[in-house]
Design an enzyme around this catalytic site. Structure first.
Site, PDB file in Angstrom:
ATOM      1  N   LYS A 163     -15.073 -30.809  26.599  1.00  0.00           N
ATOM      2  CA  LYS A 163     -13.727 -31.001  27.125  1.00  0.00           C
ATOM      3  C   LYS A 163     -12.916 -29.715  26.951  1.00  0.00           C
ATOM      4  O   LYS A 163     -13.005 -29.051  25.923  1.00  0.00           O
ATOM      5  CB  LYS A 163     -13.028 -32.145  26.382  1.00  0.00           C
ATOM      6  N   ARG A 185      -8.139 -57.105  30.343  1.00  0.00           N
ATOM      7  CA  ARG A 185      -9.591 -57.155  30.206  1.00  0.00           C
ATOM      8  C   ARG A 185     -10.022 -58.065  29.049  1.00  0.00           C
ATOM      9  O   ARG A 185     -11.178 -58.434  28.955  1.00  0.00           O
ATOM     10  CB  ARG A 185     -10.142 -55.745  30.001  1.00  0.00           C
ATOM     11  N   GLU A 215     -12.090 -53.787  24.981  1.00  0.00           N
ATOM     12  CA  GLU A 215     -10.903 -54.623  24.817  1.00  0.00           C
ATOM     13  C   GLU A 215     -11.239 -56.050  24.420  1.00  0.00           C
ATOM     14  O   GLU A 215     -10.547 -56.660  23.592  1.00  0.00           O
ATOM     15  CB  GLU A 215     -10.083 -54.620  26.117  1.00  0.00           C
TER      16      GLU A 215
END
Length: 629
Positions: free
Chosen positions: A283, A397, A369
């Protein structure tokens, strides 16, 4: 960071076909130009920086090898797809990224034929890509389908459900696992790249399949050979899990080595059946501030591209997230049974300080979740006091778990729901437009909507002291600047309060619209009530206001259908009250990205919109009376 003096190559690319016309030898320079372009562009607009810098070479290689848009490219989450947008005709539009009228921050089918699947939530790419691969097979098409998924998204159950299904089929599906946190394997280099080329090549694949057919006629020898291959690959590559799921695993390879990517992807495009390519990227690649602190540069506002220094905020009122952050630490000092859970949203949900001060009471479950909600339920069963910090859009979710595992058992779990309502430039995929509607219908659940920072703190305390489940739902950004009282006191459950007395019209505000209601009321001579609780409603207050006024108006930063206003309408109907009611909320459509202020104005939920709506109703009633006369 490489800083080309001009974008001589990038400016000539308006489609992947233009990219594929370039000699391979120029792709390294193009990668440098693209990286520089992204830093310069996002320094003005903000957006997802670190993840996009990490996928420059991978994006170029995918569009170079695969015949997009006929070959389908599906991005997971989509916050690493900015170069994809640039290469597919949206380079000039990046100056308006995530702004009204500009490109979305995520892939959108309505925006481009190259955006094959609309995303924003994680872990959906493999399921969608598998569906496309099945459809291609049924149509007799030889198109290839590629899903690009980050290692973080692999922590969600849906990704493994899709892998498990895909491995049982013969669909031509390539899953590219972008390992950008070194969380799966650090073994990247010349040997890994060489093995990837060998294992993805036609000769190895042909020998492998041919040997299978021969050895399967000799069961004992076949089993020995199968185990030997697994053990050999297991020593040099971490792909045993994917192989067991039915995928041909290739990698890991260096996701910034464009030559290795091109060779491997060409080999894989020629193979049939489910394939998984493991690439390792970094990243923030090529931009020192983002490389050294990729979390801070995951999603950024405007910044100085030369230094990486972010533009100073406006100061003033704290964000609701900061109010929660202070509260959860203060509450943990008081209550040793309090624990905090988040599905991979530590920074966004305000749990950084808590995780540092109470590491043994902090649980980041990854992008899972459903698990986060049931985990909290299990903790509550054993006497802990779980606080689940989650964005409204992501709580969707875990809805079944919220109903079945928490509410049905009446367990004391507190949901601190951030980003409730409209969220501005993140657009419809991240809007918390539906939570009041989907929460208020659940038995046993207390639902609170703070109108300011202090109410947020006191409501969190109130919810943490209840014997059953509770939700405190607050918006993105800062509040009106109300002083937050350090002392915490439980609010009377189901009680609102009148903030302004007026005549004829009563504005019933649920949460953040209170400030706009107070501003609008000055020009309407209206009564304003802060309702505070969506469930249970302050029925006595509503009926009193209905008896004393000629018009009621409910205001909520939530879908008008099924929300708080609907609850008021149901009460009035049940009690036979005929006072006219206007329900104001988010209309029955998905609002595209814009600033939060622009979105509220579009919904008529700013002061001007509220005044105009009430004045139109007054004019309509006057005209009706005149017509009767």
């Amino acid at each position: 960071m490489t800083t080309p003096s001009e974008f001589s190559l990038l400016e000539k690319i308006d489609s992947p076909a233009d990219l594929r016309a370039l000699p391979e030898a120029r792709l390294g320079l193009l990668a440098a130009e693209a990286r520089h372009f992204l830093v310069q562009s996002l320094s003005r607009t903000g957006g997802h920086l670190a993840a996009n810098l990490g996928t420059i070479e991978l994006t170029l290689a995918l569009h170079y090898v695969f015949q997009t848009p006929d070959d389908r490219l599906v991005w997971d989450v989509g916050h690493q797809s900015y170069l994809h947008k640039i290469l597919t005709g949206r380079r000039e539009g990046m100056a308006m990224l995530r702004q009204k009228g500009g490109p979305s921050g995520f892939p959108s089918r309505a925006e481009s034929e190259y955006d094959t699947f609309g995303v924003g939530h994680s872990s959906t790419s493999i399921s969608a890509a598998l569906g496309m691969a099945i459809a291609a097979a049924r149509a007799g098409s030889d198109r290839r389908v590629v899903a690009v998924i980050g290692d973080g998204a692999m922590s969600a159950g849906q990704a493994f459900e899709a892998l498990n299904h895909a491995g049982t089929l013969d669909a031509n599906l390539l899953v590219v696992l972008n390992d950008n946190e070194m969380s799966i394997s650090p073994a990247v280099g010349g040997l890994s790249n060489y093995l990837a080329r060998v294992l993805s090549g036609r000769m190895y694949s042909t020998m492998r399949e041919g040997s299978k057919k021969v050895l399967q006629r000799m069961p004992s020898v076949w089993e020995l050979a199968r185990r030997a291959e697994e053990h050999m690959k297991g020593m040099v590559v971490p792909g045993t899990l994917f192989e067991e799921l039915g995928f041909n695993y290739i990698g890991p390879i260096d996701g910034h080595d464009i030559d290795a990517l091109l060779r491997t992807l060409r080999n894989l495009r020629a193979l049939r059946g489910p394939q998984l390519l493991h690439v390792v990227t970094r990243k923030g690649r090529g931009y020192a501030p983002a490389e050294s602190n990729p979390c801070d540069y995951h999603g950024v506002g405007a910044f100085d591209p030369d230094t990486g220094e972010k533009q100073a905020g406006q100061g003033g009122a704290p964000t609701y997230t900061a109010v929660f952050s202070d509260w959860v630490c203060d509450m943990a000092e008081q209550d040793p049974q309090l624990v905090a859970i988040t599905p991979a949203m530590r920074e966004g949900s305000g749990l950084v300080a808590f995780s540092e001060r109470f590491p043994e009471r902090y649980f980041d479950v990854g992008i899972a979740e459903q698990h986060s909600v049931t985990l909290a339920a299990g903790m509550a069963c054993e006497g802990l006091r779980p606080v689940v910090a989650i964005y409204s859009t992501f709580l969707q979710r875990g809805y079944d778990q919220l109903i079945h595992d928490v509410a049905l058992q009446n367990l004391p779990v507190l949901f601190a729901i951030d980003r409730g309502g409209l969220v501005g430039n993140d657009g419809p995929t991240h809007a918390g437009s539906f939570d009041l509607s989907y929460l208020r219908c659940i038995p046993n659940l207390t639902v609170m909507t703070p109108a300011d920072e202090n109410e947020c703190r006191q409501m969190l305390y109130t919810g943490a002291r209840l014997d059953g489940p509770a939700a405190v739902r607050y918006p993105r950004g800062s509040g009106p600047g109300v002083t937050v009282e350090r002392d915490m006191q439980a609010l009377p459950v189901g009680r609102g309060e009148v903030r302004r007395e007026g005549h004829e019209v009563a504005l019933l505000a649920f949460g953040s619209p209170l400030q706009a209601a107070l501003e609008a009321a000055a020009g309407l001579d209206a009564t304003v009530a802060s309702m505070r609780f969506v469930k249970p409603l302050d029925e006595a207050l509503i009926l009193d206001l209905a008896a004393r006024h000629e018009l009621l108006v409910t205001l909520e930063d939530n879908a008008a259908e099924g929300g708080a206003g609907s609850a008021v309408a149901e009460l009035l109907a049940r009690e036979g009250v005929t006072t006219p009611l206007i329900v104001m909320g988010i209309p029955d459509r998905f609002l595209e990205h814009a600033s939060r202020g622009e979105q509220l104005a579009e919904c008529g939920l700013d002061a001007a919109g509220i005044r105009a709506r009430v004045q139109r109703e007054r004019a309509r009633r006057i005209a009706k009376l005149r017509a009767v006369d």
